[in-house]
Scaffold this motif. Structure first.
Motif, PDB file in Angstrom:
ATOM      1  N   GLU A   1      33.476  35.982  22.045  1.00 54.09           N
ATOM      2  CA  GLU A   1      34.653  36.815  22.292  1.00 54.09           C
ATOM      3  C   GLU A   1      34.236  37.844  23.327  1.00 54.09           C
ATOM      4  OE1 GLU A   1      38.053  39.661  21.329  1.00 54.09           O
ATOM      5  OE2 GLU A   1      37.751  37.570  21.866  1.00 54.09           O
ATOM      6  N   ILE A   2      34.789  37.722  24.530  1.00 51.97           N
ATOM      7  CA  ILE A   2      34.431  38.610  25.634  1.00 51.97           C
ATOM      8  C   ILE A   2      35.528  39.656  25.769  1.00 51.97           C
ATOM      9  CG2 ILE A   2      33.961  38.747  28.104  1.00 51.97           C
ATOM     10  CD1 ILE A   2      32.913  35.861  27.889  1.00 51.97           C
ATOM     11  N   THR A   3      35.165  40.903  25.470  1.00 49.76           N
ATOM     12  CA  THR A   3      36.167  41.943  25.337  1.00 49.76           C
ATOM     13  C   THR A   3      35.648  43.249  25.947  1.00 49.76           C
ATOM     14  OG1 THR A   3      37.639  43.037  23.737  1.00 49.76           O
ATOM     15  CG2 THR A   3      35.400  42.527  22.974  1.00 49.76           C
ATOM     16  N   GLY A   4      36.329  44.335  25.673  1.00 51.45           N
ATOM     17  CA  GLY A   4      35.936  45.614  26.262  1.00 51.45           C
ATOM     18  C   GLY A   4      36.423  46.778  25.436  1.00 51.45           C
ATOM     19  N   GLY A   5      36.673  47.892  26.106  1.00 52.60           N
ATOM     20  CA  GLY A   5      36.922  48.110  27.522  1.00 52.60           C
ATOM     21  C   GLY A   5      37.751  47.005  28.160  1.00 52.60           C
ATOM     22  N   GLU A   6      37.501  46.804  29.448  1.00 57.01           N
ATOM     23  CA  GLU A   6      38.180  45.727  30.166  1.00 57.01           C
ATOM     24  C   GLU A   6      37.153  44.814  30.824  1.00 57.01           C
ATOM     25  OE1 GLU A   6      39.991  42.929  31.541  1.00 57.01           O
ATOM     26  OE2 GLU A   6      41.093  44.312  30.254  1.00 57.01           O
TER      27      GLU A   6
ATOM     28  N   SER B   1      33.874  40.666  36.074  1.00 52.45           N
ATOM     29  CA  SER B   1      34.209  39.243  36.145  1.00 52.45           C
ATOM     30  C   SER B   1      33.103  38.390  36.757  1.00 52.45           C
ATOM     31  CB  SER B   1      35.516  39.039  36.917  1.00 52.45           C
ATOM     32  OG  SER B   1      35.419  39.617  38.207  1.00 52.45           O
ATOM     33  N   GLN B   2      32.441  38.884  37.787  1.00 48.10           N
ATOM     34  CA  GLN B   2      31.410  38.069  38.435  1.00 48.10           C
ATOM     35  C   GLN B   2      30.211  37.875  37.505  1.00 48.10           C
ATOM     36  OE1 GLN B   2      32.075  36.677  41.672  1.00 48.10           O
ATOM     37  NE2 GLN B   2      30.552  35.322  40.717  1.00 48.10           N
ATOM     38  N   TYR B   3      29.825  38.924  36.808  1.00 49.19           N
ATOM     39  CA  TYR B   3      28.722  38.819  35.841  1.00 49.19           C
ATOM     40  C   TYR B   3      29.068  37.796  34.762  1.00 49.19           C
ATOM     41  CZ  TYR B   3      25.420  40.202  32.163  1.00 49.19           C
ATOM     42  OH  TYR B   3      24.448  40.201  31.186  1.00 49.19           O
TER      43      TYR B   3
ATOM     44  N   PRO C   1      26.722  27.814  29.267  1.00 45.54           N
ATOM     45  CA  PRO C   1      28.138  27.445  29.109  1.00 45.54           C
ATOM     46  C   PRO C   1      28.636  27.439  27.654  1.00 45.54           C
ATOM     47  CG  PRO C   1      26.822  25.500  29.537  1.00 45.54           C
ATOM     48  CD  PRO C   1      25.884  26.664  29.652  1.00 45.54           C
ATOM     49  N   TYR C   2      28.630  28.608  27.052  1.00 46.46           N
ATOM     50  CA  TYR C   2      29.204  28.751  25.715  1.00 46.46           C
ATOM     51  C   TYR C   2      30.724  28.596  25.785  1.00 46.46           C
ATOM     52  CZ  TYR C   2      24.810  30.917  24.107  1.00 46.46           C
ATOM     53  OH  TYR C   2      23.507  31.182  23.776  1.00 46.46           O
ATOM     54  N   LYS C   3      31.287  28.115  24.691  1.00 46.70           N
ATOM     55  CA  LYS C   3      32.730  28.208  24.535  1.00 46.70           C
ATOM     56  C   LYS C   3      33.079  29.688  24.480  1.00 46.70           C
ATOM     57  CE  LYS C   3      36.496  26.315  21.736  1.00 46.70           C
ATOM     58  NZ  LYS C   3      36.823  25.448  20.568  1.00 46.70           N
ATOM     59  N   ALA C   4      34.105  30.114  25.224  1.00 44.85           N
ATOM     60  CA  ALA C   4      34.353  31.551  25.346  1.00 44.85           C
ATOM     61  C   ALA C   4      35.837  31.873  25.413  1.00 44.85           C
ATOM     62  CB  ALA C   4      33.661  32.098  26.588  1.00 44.85           C
ATOM     63  N   MET C   5      36.182  32.961  24.745  1.00 45.99           N
ATOM     64  CA  MET C   5      37.522  33.527  24.797  1.00 45.99           C
ATOM     65  C   MET C   5      37.441  34.874  25.501  1.00 45.99           C
ATOM     66  SD  MET C   5      39.939  34.585  21.586  1.00 45.99           S
ATOM     67  CE  MET C   5      40.703  36.197  21.590  1.00 45.99           C
ATOM     68  N   LEU C   6      38.377  35.131  26.396  1.00 43.07           N
ATOM     69  CA  LEU C   6      38.465  36.402  27.104  1.00 43.07           C
ATOM     70  C   LEU C   6      39.629  37.209  26.553  1.00 43.07           C
ATOM     71  CD1 LEU C   6      37.489  38.097  29.669  1.00 43.07           C
ATOM     72  CD2 LEU C   6      39.457  37.061  30.810  1.00 43.07           C
ATOM     73  N   GLU C   7      39.353  38.429  26.117  1.00 40.74           N
ATOM     74  CA  GLU C   7      40.416  39.331  25.659  1.00 40.74           C
ATOM     75  C   GLU C   7      40.590  40.413  26.712  1.00 40.74           C
ATOM     76  OE1 GLU C   7      41.863  41.822  21.725  1.00 40.74           O
ATOM     77  OE2 GLU C   7      39.866  40.925  21.775  1.00 40.74           O
ATOM     78  N   THR C   8      41.794  40.513  27.281  1.00 38.85           N
ATOM     79  CA  THR C   8      41.980  41.323  28.478  1.00 38.85           C
ATOM     80  C   THR C   8      43.328  42.022  28.518  1.00 38.85           C
ATOM     81  OG1 THR C   8      42.094  41.211  30.906  1.00 38.85           O
ATOM     82  CG2 THR C   8      42.769  39.245  29.701  1.00 38.85           C
ATOM     83  N   ASN C   9      43.365  43.144  29.252  1.00 41.25           N
ATOM     84  CA  ASN C   9      44.659  43.784  29.511  1.00 41.25           C
ATOM     85  C   ASN C   9      45.386  43.116  30.675  1.00 41.25           C
ATOM     86  OD1 ASN C   9      43.665  44.942  32.004  1.00 41.25           O
ATOM     87  ND2 ASN C   9      42.901  46.724  30.890  1.00 41.25           N
ATOM     88  N   ALA C  10      44.725  42.169  31.334  1.00 40.42           N
ATOM     89  CA  ALA C  10      45.351  41.295  32.343  1.00 40.42           C
ATOM     90  C   ALA C  10      45.921  42.051  33.539  1.00 40.42           C
ATOM     91  CB  ALA C  10      46.435  40.431  31.695  1.00 40.42           C
ATOM     92  N   THR C  11      45.289  43.153  33.908  1.00 40.65           N
ATOM     93  CA  THR C  11      45.789  43.953  35.027  1.00 40.65           C
ATOM     94  C   THR C  11      45.017  43.726  36.319  1.00 40.65           C
ATOM     95  OG1 THR C  11      44.376  45.818  34.391  1.00 40.65           O
ATOM     96  CG2 THR C  11      46.610  45.781  33.486  1.00 40.65           C
ATOM     97  N   LEU C  12      44.091  42.758  36.321  1.00 34.23           N
ATOM     98  CA  LEU C  12      43.262  42.495  37.500  1.00 34.23           C
ATOM     99  C   LEU C  12      43.350  41.010  37.866  1.00 34.23           C
ATOM    100  CD1 LEU C  12      40.202  44.631  36.347  1.00 34.23           C
ATOM    101  CD2 LEU C  12      41.859  45.259  38.116  1.00 34.23           C
ATOM    102  N   PRO C  13      44.481  40.602  38.453  1.00 34.46           N
ATOM    103  CA  PRO C  13      44.705  39.167  38.707  1.00 34.46           C
ATOM    104  C   PRO C  13      43.656  38.519  39.591  1.00 34.46           C
ATOM    105  CG  PRO C  13      46.378  40.539  39.793  1.00 34.46           C
ATOM    106  CD  PRO C  13      45.637  41.419  38.865  1.00 34.46           C
ATOM    107  N   ASN C  14      43.141  39.232  40.585  1.00 33.06           N
ATOM    108  CA  ASN C  14      42.126  38.642  41.462  1.00 33.06           C
ATOM    109  C   ASN C  14      40.835  38.350  40.707  1.00 33.06           C
ATOM    110  OD1 ASN C  14      43.785  38.674  43.725  1.00 33.06           O
ATOM    111  ND2 ASN C  14      43.152  40.723  44.328  1.00 33.06           N
ATOM    112  N   ASP C  15      40.499  39.203  39.742  1.00 36.29           N
ATOM    113  CA  ASP C  15      39.302  38.962  38.930  1.00 36.29           C
ATOM    114  C   ASP C  15      39.515  37.827  37.942  1.00 36.29           C
ATOM    115  OD1 ASP C  15      37.194  41.158  39.571  1.00 36.29           O
ATOM    116  OD2 ASP C  15      39.096  42.216  39.536  1.00 36.29           O
ATOM    117  N   MET C  16      40.758  37.645  37.501  1.00 37.58           N
ATOM    118  CA  MET C  16      41.041  36.504  36.634  1.00 37.58           C
ATOM    119  C   MET C  16      40.780  35.192  37.357  1.00 37.58           C
ATOM    120  SD  MET C  16      41.908  35.408  33.685  1.00 37.58           S
ATOM    121  CE  MET C  16      42.694  36.764  32.814  1.00 37.58           C
ATOM    122  N   LYS C  17      41.073  35.148  38.648  1.00 32.65           N
ATOM    123  CA  LYS C  17      40.841  33.932  39.432  1.00 32.65           C
ATOM    124  C   LYS C  17      39.377  33.502  39.381  1.00 32.65           C
ATOM    125  CE  LYS C  17      44.492  34.661  42.874  1.00 32.65           C
ATOM    126  NZ  LYS C  17      44.776  34.934  44.310  1.00 32.65           N
TER     127      LYS C  17
END
Length: 220
Positions: free
Chosen positions: A62-67, A72-74, A83-99
């Motif tokens: 579970e990859i969370t924060g903060g944000e 994102s690059q790290y 390559p673990y199975k991973a879930m991202l929990e996000t406020n979704a305010t950084l669309p370029n980083d989501m890419k």
């Protein structure tokens, strides 16, 4: 243990990144807003920590924060190496980083914030626009995701209507929407607004009402 959303009850190892780019009134992880409390890990050090916590019932990271999208690059480079199975929990305010992350994340839990979560309408409008852009990115990249909306007993149905109208043209019909009542549940003298909003969302999307179960279990 995951205490909210679609993966509720699953055993996850939480990786909490420090720093946040927004300031929600109801934030339940205030300490994670600052980068001063964070500790830097090499990829190898982080993997060693994960392995120390590994159990047979492990489901995913579970990859969370903060944000976490601020890092994102790290995150991308770590999951490429491990390559673990991973879930991202996000406020979704950084669309370029989501890419950057759509090729390494299995599922995204994203918030849609409401005006009541901020001090001004202008602040909310800016954040909300970014959230919609992030949804467009995930749809174009076939990223699996679900939407979480935290509501209160006084959340106006009108704002939910607006959000549903905006989502109609950019999302597929099979998206899951989680309605999360703000905690503690003692705030809810009446559940009328909760069910009214659920019914409204259910006209278009698969919808669930899921409170924060980890608070009932007294699990951090």
């Amino acid at each position: 243990m995951q205490g909210e959303g679609l993966l509720i009850g699953k055993r996850q190892i939480f990786i909490r990144f420090s720093g946040c780019n927004i300031n929600c009134i109801y934030c339940d992880t205030e300490n994670s807003k600052t980068t001063e409390l964070g500790k830097e890990y090499t990829f190898e050090e982080l993997n060693n920590k994960i392995q120390e916590l590994m159990t047979p019932d492990f489901y995913s990271l579970e990859i969370t924060g903060g944000e976490p999208l601020l890092h994102s690059q790290y995150i991308h480079d770590f999951l490429k190496k491990y390559p673990y199975k991973a879930m991202l929990e996000t406020n979704a305010t950084l669309p370029n980083d989501m890419k950057i992350l759509t090729d390494v994340i299995d599922i995204v839990s994203m918030d849609i914030k409401l005006p009541e979560h901020f001090k001004s309408q202008e602040e909310w409008e800016k954040i909300y626009k970014q959230e919609l852009e992030t949804i467009k990115v995930m749809e174009s990249e076939n990223q699996k995701y679900y939407i979480k909306i935290v509501i209160s007993p006084t959340t106006p149905v009108t704002i939910i209507n607006k959000i549903l109208e905006d989502l109609k043209s950019i999302t597929s019909d099979n998206i899951e929407v989680i309605i999360q009542p703000v905690s503690p549940m003692t705030l809810w003298n009446s559940k009328e607004n909760l069910f009214k909003i659920s019914e409204l969302v259910g006209i278009k999307y698969n919808v669930s009402i899921i409170p924060q179960i980890h608070k009932y279990l007294d699990v951090e």
